[in-house]
Design a protein around this motif. Structure first.
Motif, PDB file in Angstrom:
ATOM      1  N   LYS A   1     137.189 -30.824 -21.486  1.00 21.52           N
ATOM      2  CA  LYS A   1     138.184 -31.635 -20.800  1.00 21.52           C
ATOM      3  C   LYS A   1     137.525 -32.932 -20.335  1.00 21.52           C
ATOM      4  N   ILE A   2     138.097 -34.051 -20.765  1.00 27.01           N
ATOM      5  CA  ILE A   2     137.600 -35.353 -20.331  1.00 27.01           C
ATOM      6  C   ILE A   2     138.273 -35.665 -19.005  1.00 27.01           C
ATOM      7  N   SER A   3     137.530 -35.435 -17.961  1.00 29.42           N
ATOM      8  CA  SER A   3     138.036 -35.557 -16.588  1.00 29.42           C
ATOM      9  C   SER A   3     136.838 -35.614 -15.667  1.00 29.42           C
ATOM     10  N   GLY A   4     137.084 -35.921 -14.402  1.00 36.08           N
ATOM     11  CA  GLY A   4     136.033 -35.835 -13.398  1.00 36.08           C
ATOM     12  C   GLY A   4     134.848 -36.748 -13.646  1.00 36.08           C
ATOM     13  N   ILE A   5     135.085 -37.919 -14.243  1.00 33.59           N
ATOM     14  CA  ILE A   5     133.979 -38.807 -14.578  1.00 33.59           C
ATOM     15  C   ILE A   5     133.899 -40.020 -13.647  1.00 33.59           C
ATOM     16  N   GLY A   6     134.524 -39.918 -12.488  1.00 27.44           N
ATOM     17  CA  GLY A   6     134.437 -41.003 -11.534  1.00 27.44           C
ATOM     18  C   GLY A   6     133.007 -41.238 -11.075  1.00 27.44           C
ATOM     19  N   VAL A   7     132.680 -42.489 -10.806  1.00 27.99           N
ATOM     20  CA  VAL A   7     131.362 -42.870 -10.309  1.00 27.99           C
ATOM     21  C   VAL A   7     131.546 -43.424  -8.895  1.00 27.99           C
ATOM     22  N   PRO A   8     130.987 -42.779  -7.880  1.00 28.51           N
ATOM     23  CA  PRO A   8     131.180 -43.242  -6.507  1.00 28.51           C
ATOM     24  C   PRO A   8     130.821 -44.716  -6.358  1.00 28.51           C
ATOM     25  N   GLY A   9     131.701 -45.450  -5.685  1.00 31.14           N
ATOM     26  CA  GLY A   9     131.446 -46.849  -5.426  1.00 31.14           C
ATOM     27  C   GLY A   9     131.799 -47.793  -6.548  1.00 31.14           C
ATOM     28  N   GLN A  10     132.293 -47.263  -7.671  1.00 31.78           N
ATOM     29  CA  GLN A  10     132.673 -48.115  -8.796  1.00 31.78           C
ATOM     30  C   GLN A  10     134.108 -47.815  -9.208  1.00 31.78           C
ATOM     31  N   ARG A  11     134.832 -48.854  -9.564  1.00 33.67           N
ATOM     32  CA  ARG A  11     136.211 -48.696  -9.992  1.00 33.67           C
ATOM     33  C   ARG A  11     136.264 -48.011 -11.342  1.00 33.67           C
ATOM     34  N   TRP A  12     137.251 -47.117 -11.526  1.00 31.63           N
ATOM     35  CA  TRP A  12     137.461 -46.432 -12.810  1.00 31.63           C
ATOM     36  C   TRP A  12     138.072 -47.459 -13.766  1.00 31.63           C
ATOM     37  N   THR A  13     137.302 -47.896 -14.758  1.00 33.50           N
ATOM     38  CA  THR A  13     137.794 -48.856 -15.735  1.00 33.50           C
ATOM     39  C   THR A  13     137.412 -48.412 -17.138  1.00 33.50           C
ATOM     40  N   PRO A  14     138.130 -48.870 -18.159  1.00 37.77           N
ATOM     41  CA  PRO A  14     137.730 -48.567 -19.537  1.00 37.77           C
ATOM     42  C   PRO A  14     136.319 -49.056 -19.852  1.00 37.77           C
ATOM     43  N   GLU A  15     135.914 -50.147 -19.223  1.00 40.45           N
ATOM     44  CA  GLU A  15     134.571 -50.670 -19.474  1.00 40.45           C
ATOM     45  C   GLU A  15     133.503 -49.716 -18.929  1.00 40.45           C
ATOM     46  N   LEU A  16     133.747 -49.155 -17.757  1.00 44.69           N
ATOM     47  CA  LEU A  16     132.783 -48.222 -17.168  1.00 44.69           C
ATOM     48  C   LEU A  16     132.764 -46.889 -17.909  1.00 44.69           C
ATOM     49  N   GLN A  17     133.936 -46.393 -18.289  1.00 45.19           N
ATOM     50  CA  GLN A  17     134.053 -45.034 -18.809  1.00 45.19           C
ATOM     51  C   GLN A  17     134.114 -44.946 -20.334  1.00 45.19           C
ATOM     52  N   GLY A  18     134.231 -46.069 -20.996  1.00 46.11           N
ATOM     53  CA  GLY A  18     134.463 -46.035 -22.433  1.00 46.11           C
ATOM     54  C   GLY A  18     133.406 -45.292 -23.218  1.00 46.11           C
ATOM     55  N   GLU A  19     132.129 -45.521 -22.916  1.00 43.78           N
ATOM     56  CA  GLU A  19     131.069 -44.868 -23.688  1.00 43.78           C
ATOM     57  C   GLU A  19     131.147 -43.352 -23.561  1.00 43.78           C
ATOM     58  N   VAL A  20     131.323 -42.857 -22.335  1.00 39.95           N
ATOM     59  CA  VAL A  20     131.386 -41.411 -22.121  1.00 39.95           C
ATOM     60  C   VAL A  20     132.578 -40.798 -22.848  1.00 39.95           C
ATOM     61  N   VAL A  21     133.740 -41.443 -22.760  1.00 47.29           N
ATOM     62  CA  VAL A  21     134.938 -40.907 -23.407  1.00 47.29           C
ATOM     63  C   VAL A  21     134.788 -40.934 -24.924  1.00 47.29           C
ATOM     64  N   ARG A  22     134.368 -42.060 -25.476  1.00 43.93           N
ATOM     65  CA  ARG A  22     134.252 -42.168 -26.933  1.00 43.93           C
ATOM     66  C   ARG A  22     133.182 -41.237 -27.492  1.00 43.93           C
ATOM     67  N   GLU A  23     132.067 -41.104 -26.799  1.00 45.95           N
ATOM     68  CA  GLU A  23     131.015 -40.199 -27.265  1.00 45.95           C
ATOM     69  C   GLU A  23     131.473 -38.745 -27.213  1.00 45.95           C
ATOM     70  N   THR A  24     132.207 -38.380 -26.174  1.00 45.94           N
ATOM     71  CA  THR A  24     132.721 -37.008 -26.096  1.00 45.94           C
ATOM     72  C   THR A  24     133.676 -36.730 -27.247  1.00 45.94           C
ATOM     73  N   LEU A  25     134.561 -37.671 -27.537  1.00 44.95           N
ATOM     74  CA  LEU A  25     135.493 -37.517 -28.656  1.00 44.95           C
ATOM     75  C   LEU A  25     134.744 -37.447 -29.985  1.00 44.95           C
ATOM     76  N   ARG A  26     133.682 -38.215 -30.122  1.00 44.12           N
ATOM     77  CA  ARG A  26     132.897 -38.161 -31.359  1.00 44.12           C
ATOM     78  C   ARG A  26     132.185 -36.818 -31.507  1.00 44.12           C
ATOM     79  N   ILE A  27     131.586 -36.353 -30.423  1.00 45.46           N
ATOM     80  CA  ILE A  27     130.761 -35.141 -30.482  1.00 45.46           C
ATOM     81  C   ILE A  27     131.610 -33.901 -30.734  1.00 45.46           C
ATOM     82  N   PHE A  28     132.710 -33.752 -29.995  1.00 49.86           N
ATOM     83  CA  PHE A  28     133.542 -32.562 -30.121  1.00 49.86           C
ATOM     84  C   PHE A  28     134.651 -32.726 -31.157  1.00 49.86           C
ATOM     85  N   GLY A  29     134.983 -33.961 -31.485  1.00 52.44           N
ATOM     86  CA  GLY A  29     136.120 -34.205 -32.357  1.00 52.44           C
ATOM     87  C   GLY A  29     137.413 -34.220 -31.569  1.00 52.44           C
TER      88      GLY A  29
END
Length: 302
Positions: A221-249
Motif C-alpha cells: 500500500k502506497i501510503s504513510g509517506i509523509g515527511v515531518p516538516g515538509q509539504r506533501w507534493t508530487p516533487e517530494l514523493q514522486g521517486e518513492v511512488v514511482r519506484e514502488t510501482l516499478r518494483i512491485f508492478g
C-alpha cells in the motif's frame, strides 16, 4: 474518465470514537513515540462523516479499515464495533483486525476475527530495530521468531491475509516469511516506511522492497509517506511512488490515505491529488488497478 471520476478504494484508513478507554495511545495521559511527532491534533473522534468530508471531491467508493491499536486485551472488540458501525452507515467495507501472533490466545483471536463477515486480514507490527545498524536477525517478536511463526501459520486456516507494518530494514525477514508460507498474502503497509530520504536511505529501502517483491504473494500500500516538516507534493514523493510501482508492478500496489493519521502532514486532497499527478502518465488500466481494482481483488470489500 476525468481524475474526479476515477473510482478509489481507500485501502488503509481508520475510524475511532474516544471516551471509552479503548484507544490507550489516543486517550492516555502520556503520548507514545510517534514518527510524525506531536499527534495531539488527531485526539478527537473520527467517524464516517469526518471521512466523507475529508475525501471531498475524490470518488471514494469503498474503504478498508485498518486496526488502530485498540486495547490489546480485547482485540476482537474493535472488529465488533466496526461491524456495528457498518450496519449503521455502510462504512467501512472491509476490516483488518489486530492480532499478536506470539500470544497464547492467538488461535481464539484469529477465530474471533474470522467469524465476522468483513474481516479480510490482520495486522501485527513485529518487533523492529530502530535503525538498520541495530537490526538483529531472529530477535524475539520478529518475523523469524519461532513463536511469531507458530501463530502466523494459523492464518491459512482462516484464509486471512497479513498486513505488515515494519521499517524497510526488516523486509528481508518479511521475504523469508512470504517464501515459507506461500499460501498467505502479505500486504506491506506504508510503502516500507521510507523516512530516510538520503541517497543511502533510499538505496537501502529500494533493496528491501526488491527482496520482498520477489515473492509473488506480496503486495504494498502506497501510503504513510509523509515527511515531518515538509509539504506533501508530487516533487517530494514522486521517486518513492514511482519506484514502488516499478518494483512491485501496477498489479500489486494500492493507494491509501492513512487518514486521519496522515492529516498530521497533508490534507486528503493533497495526498490523492498528488498520487493522481504522479501516476498521470500510467496506462489507464494500470492506474485504475492502483486506485481501485487491486484493493477490490485483494480485500474483496462488501
Amino acid at each position: 474518465m476525468t481524475d474526479d471520476d476515477l473510482p478509489i478504494i481507500d485501502a488503509h484508513h481508520h475510524f475511532w470514537k474516544l471516551g471509552s478507554g479503548h484507544h490507550p495511545w489516543l486517550e492516555g495521559a502520556h503520548d507514545i513515540p510517534f514518527r510524525y511527532g506531536d499527534y495531539s491534533a488527531i485526539k478527537r473522534d473520527y467517524l464516517v462523516d469526518d471521512f466523507r468530508r475529508d475525501h471531498g471531491r475524490h470518488n471514494v467508493v469503498k474503504s478498508v479499515h485498518m486496526e488502530v491499536e485498540w486495547d490489546p486485551s480485547d482485540p476482537v472488540g474493535e472488529t465488533r464495533w466496526l461491524h456495528e458501525l457498518h450496519d449503521r452507515t455502510g462504512w467501512p467495507h472491509a476490516v483488518i483486525g489486530q492480532a499478536w501472533f506470539a500470544r497464547d490466545d492467538i488461535a481464539g483471536v484469529l477465530a474471533g476475527h474470522a467469524a465476522f463477515p468483513l474481516v479480510r486480514s490482520v495486522r501485527q507490527k513485529p518487533a523492529a530495530a530502530p535503525s538498520p545498524d541495530r537490526f538483529v536477525a531472529g530477535a524475539p517478536g520478529s518475523m523469524a521468531d519461532p513463536a511469531f511463526r507458530a501463530g502466523y501459520r494459523l492464518l491459512a486456516e482462516h484464509g486471512l491475509h497479513y498486513d505488515l507494518q515494519t521499517p524497510w530494514w526488516h523486509l528481508g525477514e518479511a521475504a523469508d516469511l512470504a517464501r515459507d508460507f506461500p499460501d498467505t498474502q502479505i500486504i506491506l503497509n506504508h510503502t516500507g516506511l521510507p523516512s530516510d530520504r538520503s541517497p543511502a536511505g533510499i538505496d537501502g529501502w529500494r533493496e528491501g522492497m526488491e527482496r520482498l517483491a520477489a515473492q509473488p504473494n506480496t503486495a504494498v500500500k502506497i501510503s504513510g509517506i509523509g515527511v515531518p516538516g515538509q509539504r506533501w507534493t508530487p516533487e517530494l514523493q514522486g521517486e518513492v511512488v514511482r519506484e514502488t510501482l516499478r518494483i512491485f508492478g501496477a498489479g500489486r500496489c494500492m493507494a491509501a490515505s492513512n487518514f486521519p493519521v496522515d492529516s498530521l502532514c497533508a490534507s486528503y486532497d493533497e495526498i490523492f491529488t498528488g498520487l493522481k499527478a504522479i501516476t498521470a502518465d500510467m496506462p489507464q488500466g494500470d492506474r485504475r488497478a492502483f486506485f481501485h481494482d487491486n484493493a477490490l481483488r485483494i480485500y474483496q470489500p462488501a
